[in-house]
Structures are given as C-alpha cells and as structure tokens.
Design a protein around this motif. Structure first.
Motif, PDB file in Angstrom:
ATOM      1  N   THR A   1      -2.396   3.859   8.067  1.00 37.24           N
ATOM      2  CA  THR A   1      -3.776   4.226   7.481  1.00 37.24           C
ATOM      3  C   THR A   1      -4.698   5.000   8.290  1.00 37.24           C
ATOM      4  O   THR A   1      -5.106   6.169   7.896  1.00 37.24           O
ATOM      5  CB  THR A   1      -4.803   3.103   6.754  1.00 37.24           C
ATOM      6  OG1 THR A   1      -3.907   2.242   6.016  1.00 37.24           O
ATOM      7  CG2 THR A   1      -5.837   3.304   6.170  1.00 37.24           C
TER       8      THR A   1
ATOM      9  N   VAL B   1     -12.750   2.827   7.285  1.00 40.87           N
ATOM     10  CA  VAL B   1     -11.727   1.953   6.544  1.00 40.87           C
ATOM     11  C   VAL B   1     -11.464   0.477   7.467  1.00 40.87           C
ATOM     12  O   VAL B   1     -11.449  -0.317   7.028  1.00 40.87           O
ATOM     13  CB  VAL B   1     -10.399   2.688   6.889  1.00 40.87           C
ATOM     14  CG1 VAL B   1      -9.447   1.767   6.337  1.00 40.87           C
ATOM     15  CG2 VAL B   1     -10.500   3.985   5.836  1.00 40.87           C
TER      16      VAL B   1
ATOM     17  N   VAL C   1      -3.997  -2.038   9.422  1.00 43.76           N
ATOM     18  CA  VAL C   1      -4.215  -0.910   8.883  1.00 43.76           C
ATOM     19  C   VAL C   1      -3.408   0.365   9.635  1.00 43.76           C
ATOM     20  O   VAL C   1      -3.818   1.197   9.613  1.00 43.76           O
ATOM     21  CB  VAL C   1      -5.457  -0.729   8.751  1.00 43.76           C
ATOM     22  CG1 VAL C   1      -6.353  -1.486   7.662  1.00 43.76           C
ATOM     23  CG2 VAL C   1      -6.279  -0.670  10.097  1.00 43.76           C
TER      24      VAL C   1
ATOM     25  N   HIS D   1      -6.637  -2.252   1.333  1.00 45.35           N
ATOM     26  CA  HIS D   1      -6.942  -2.885   2.317  1.00 45.35           C
ATOM     27  C   HIS D   1      -8.101  -3.988   2.174  1.00 45.35           C
ATOM     28  O   HIS D   1      -7.955  -4.961   3.060  1.00 45.35           O
ATOM     29  CB  HIS D   1      -7.459  -2.012   3.466  1.00 45.35           C
ATOM     30  CG  HIS D   1      -8.425  -1.110   3.224  1.00 45.35           C
ATOM     31  ND1 HIS D   1      -8.490  -0.110   2.363  1.00 45.35           N
ATOM     32  CD2 HIS D   1      -9.648  -0.988   3.441  1.00 45.35           C
ATOM     33  CE1 HIS D   1      -9.450   0.628   1.908  1.00 45.35           C
ATOM     34  NE2 HIS D   1     -10.192  -0.038   3.041  1.00 45.35           N
TER      35      HIS D   1
ATOM     36  N   CYS E   1      -1.329  -1.446   3.868  1.00 47.03           N
ATOM     37  CA  CYS E   1      -2.359  -1.975   2.857  1.00 47.03           C
ATOM     38  C   CYS E   1      -3.238  -0.937   2.142  1.00 47.03           C
ATOM     39  O   CYS E   1      -3.448  -1.140   0.981  1.00 47.03           O
ATOM     40  CB  CYS E   1      -3.186  -2.995   3.535  1.00 47.03           C
ATOM     41  SG  CYS E   1      -2.293  -4.284   4.739  1.00 47.03           S
ATOM     42  N   TYR E   2      -3.722   0.045   2.581  1.00 45.25           N
ATOM     43  CA  TYR E   2      -4.327   1.237   1.887  1.00 45.25           C
ATOM     44  C   TYR E   2      -3.694   1.714   0.849  1.00 45.25           C
ATOM     45  O   TYR E   2      -2.753   1.971   0.769  1.00 45.25           O
ATOM     46  CB  TYR E   2      -4.753   2.228   2.917  1.00 45.25           C
ATOM     47  CG  TYR E   2      -5.821   3.206   2.795  1.00 45.25           C
ATOM     48  CD1 TYR E   2      -7.061   3.128   2.953  1.00 45.25           C
ATOM     49  CD2 TYR E   2      -5.405   4.358   1.831  1.00 45.25           C
ATOM     50  CE1 TYR E   2      -7.991   3.872   2.360  1.00 45.25           C
ATOM     51  CE2 TYR E   2      -6.295   5.328   1.552  1.00 45.25           C
ATOM     52  CZ  TYR E   2      -7.653   5.171   1.953  1.00 45.25           C
ATOM     53  OH  TYR E   2      -8.590   6.120   1.606  1.00 45.25           O
ATOM     54  N   PRO E   3      -4.628   1.759  -0.297  1.00 44.61           N
ATOM     55  CA  PRO E   3      -6.238   1.681  -0.413  1.00 44.61           C
ATOM     56  C   PRO E   3      -6.326   0.224  -0.826  1.00 44.61           C
ATOM     57  O   PRO E   3      -7.721   0.139  -1.293  1.00 44.61           O
ATOM     58  CB  PRO E   3      -6.378   2.637  -1.480  1.00 44.61           C
ATOM     59  CG  PRO E   3      -5.282   2.666  -2.528  1.00 44.61           C
ATOM     60  CD  PRO E   3      -3.912   2.587  -1.539  1.00 44.61           C
TER      61      PRO E   3
ATOM     62  N   GLY F   1       0.643  -1.168  -0.044  1.00 40.92           N
ATOM     63  CA  GLY F   1       0.054   0.004  -0.125  1.00 40.92           C
ATOM     64  C   GLY F   1       0.717   1.393   0.159  1.00 40.92           C
ATOM     65  O   GLY F   1       1.998   1.101  -0.379  1.00 40.92           O
TER      66      GLY F   1
END
Length: 397
Positions: free
Chosen positions: A303, A314, A300, A283, A279-281, A244
């Motif tokens: 994030t 999220v 996360v 996730h 991980c984002y975006p 991410g």
C-alpha cells in the motif's frame, strides 16, 4: 550489519526513529536476476497485467514518481531524473550491482520471502545476501498444493484423491519444519468468503477427485482452499492471508478482510496467528479485526509504495483502531530491488511524520513513540515469527 542509519528517507532523521533497529520485511518476493528492458521495468510499477493505455506510462504513477524520488541517488544520479537516464545508469551498473546498492540502502535486516511466484527470481538467501541481511522462507499454500498434485493430475479416481490428500498433508507438515510462515492467496482463487469450519475428509476427497480429474493446474476449489488453510493452522506457523488490492486476477470486493470474520473466530483458540497482508482500501477494517482478535495482525505493505506521499495518511488511519503491537512492516517488493528501496523509504518517512506529529502535539511521549516505532519496524515481526532479537534464527532459510 544493516542499520537504520544508511536507509533513505527524511523520517530517518526524526527523533522518534532514533535507534530504530534493522527492519524485518515480513512479506516480500524475489528480485529478477536479469536486466529488464524499459517496458518490463515499467510493468513492475503497477498491479495492471496489460500494457499502459496509449499515450500514458506507468512511470506517471505514485510508484513511478517514488522510484524517481528515492532511487536515483543510490545509483549516483539526481533525484527525479528522467526515467531514460535512470534506466541507462542501471544498465551501466548491471543487475547485480544495482541490486546490491538498492538493497543495502534499505535498512532491512531480515527478509521473509514468499517463494510461490515463478520466474527467474532470487530466493531468500540470495535476496538477503545482496542487502546484508538474513533470508527466511514463507511457503505459499496454493503453489505447494499444485506441485503436490502434479503427479496425480488427470487421475480422477477415488484412489488418486486419497493419495493426493495424504501427500498434501505430509507436504504441509514438511514445509512447516523449514518455513517461518505459510501464505494463502485464496482471495485470488475464490475470494475470502470461505466457510469457516474445516471440511470433512469426504468433502476433501471429492473435491480432490474432481480437481485432479479435470486436469486443471490452477487450484480454485473453495473446499481445497479451506482445507489448505486448516492444514497450515494445524502446524502452528503464522498464516499470512492476502487481502485488499492486487492485480486484476482478483475481485476487490471479494478481498475485504471482514469476509474472514467467521474464519477468524473459528481459529481464535488454535494458537496460530493470522496476518492480514496489504489490506488497502480496507485497512480500517483490518485494523478493527486486529483490534478485537488477539491472534490477528496486519500490515500495509504494498500500500505505502502505491500511495506515495499519502503514505503517512494511510498509516495514521490504520493506527486509529489497531493496537500498536499489531502492525508489521513489509514492502511486498517483487521483481525490482527499487521496490524494496521505495517501500522502506516511504515507511520510514511516514512513520516519522505520523509519530513525530503526535509527539509534537503532546498526544504521545517521545519514549512511547520510539518504543512503538521499534515494534512496528521489527519487534512485533520477530515475536510473531519466532525470530531472535539478534542474528539469524537457528534454522536460517
């Protein structure tokens, strides 16, 4: 002992968070020891590597607003006070007292700290000591390889490559004796689309010879990056993988965790857990991998700090697919103790809002919500990294 009771955040008052254990921050970084000037402070609020555009400030971001929401009361100031008032108060207190106040308020009981970044940063013991917790080291593989190569750099010979390969294998095994985990930043150095099988000895020696001969200090060769991953997997220690978003040193489309799918399959029977960071975006993609592969976990961290009041949305999206025992808490805090305070506060607030809402709707029981909250906050990390339930591990770092 750090407890949840003194941690900031409205979620701390939610019934589903009652009895929450001290958090395990399973991925974080050191804090600067010096007092930053306003520009340096603001630069830590963003993943950008350049000054803000003319007429703008990094305080005008979700992270900047979150710092002004959660941190001023810990320094005896009102919420949302102007940045200049906050920074002036910070200078009055000094970096040590500021760090102590902010970290003590997080409710973090264990810090798993990536020591691969340079600069005047606190280490695991010093960081944890300021917050009243315990500190443990996560070894960054690429930094370890670059240190190991320092004595061989510029010697592009077969003998030098052979010696380096042996030294590197020994260095990884030695690090596994003291570290709780390894971390790879292959996403930054090449991207996550690495061939899944371990490279053969001839390929490793050839890549090492070329890298050493070029004299380049930064490791970007995909063969050596993959070799490092498999050296770490062989130790049995958990392996953290950056996925991410991050700073402009990576290409976001090369950091999609689904690019790791073949590697995930190849490591399924090794006994080594893989932990996808940030991980984002992507996730939801990470949640899918955690759902279908027993040895894959995710967080996360980072994030939640950057999305601010959208943190609950999220977090809920991640929990759509991921088994509840597969999500870990982290802050990914770096440089500023404020980022520890914000990361933990937003996590508690988001967790209380999400699980509290599901409980109020009747979808979850209150007992299940409390049990899952404890797993995400600390229990899963203690299991994955082999930390005891109470007190420091036998080999505290």
């Amino acid at each position: 002992m750090v407890t949840a009771a003194n941690a900031p955040g409205p979620g701390a008052g939610s019934a589903v968070l009652d009895g929450l254990p001290p958090l395990v921050d399973h991925h974080c970084h050191g804090v600067i020891r010096y007092e930053p000037d306003p520009g340096t402070f603001a630069a830590f609020l963003t993943e950008a590597d350049r000054p803000p555009a003319a007429g703008t400030t990094f305080f005008d971001t979700q992270t900047g607003f979150a710092v002004r929401r959660w941190c001023p009361p810990l320094l005896d100031l009102p919420e949302h006070c102007p940045p200049e008032h906050y920074l002036a108060r910070r200078r009055e207190l000094g970096p040590d007292e500021t760090r102590r106040r902010l970290l003590t308020a997080t409710g973090i009981g264990a810090y798993l700290l990536d020591t691969g970044l340079s600069g005047d940063l606190t280490g695991p013991a010093e960081t944890a000591g300021a917050g009243g917790g315990t500190g443990h080291e996560v070894v960054r593989l690429e930094a370890l390889a670059e240190r190991t190569a320092a004595g061989h750099r510029g010697a592009g010979t077969a003998d030098a490559a052979e010696e380096f390969a042996g030294d590197l294998a020994r260095a990884v095994r030695a690090a596994a004796d003291t570290a709780v985990a390894f971390k790879s930043v292959a996403a930054y150095r090449h991207g996550l689309a690495l061939a899944p099988a371990p490279p053969g000895p001839d390929a490793v020696r050839t890549a090492a010879r070329d890298w050493l001969g070029a004299g380049a200090p930064r490791l970007t060769d995909p063969v050596l990056l993959r070799h490092l991953v498999w050296l770490a997997v062989a130790t049995g220690r958990p392996l953290q993988l950056h996925t991410g978003f991050g700073d402009p040193d990576l290409r976001l489309d090369h950091a999609d965790p689904t690019l790791l799918t073949d590697l995930v399959r190849a490591t399924a029977d090794t006994g080594t857990d893989l932990v996808l960071l940030h991980c984002y975006p992507y996730h939801r993609q990470a949640a899918y991998l955690a759902g279908v592969f027993p040895h894959v976990y995710a967080d996360v961290g980072l994030t939640l700090t950057h999305v601010g009041p959208r943190a609950a949305a999220v977090l809920a999206e991640f929990l759509e697919l991921a088994p509840f025992g597969k999500l870990l808490f982290s802050t990914d805090a770096y440089g500023l103790p404020e980022l520890y305070a914000v990361g933990s506060a937003l996590f508690r607030s988001a967790l209380g809002e999400v699980l509290g809402g599901w409980t109020a709707s009747g979808a979850w029981s209150a007992a299940d919500a409390r049990r899952v909250a404890a797993m995400i906050a600390a229990g899963t990390a203690r299991r994955v990294y082999g930390l005891p339930d109470d007190g420091p591990p036998d080999a505290e770092r």
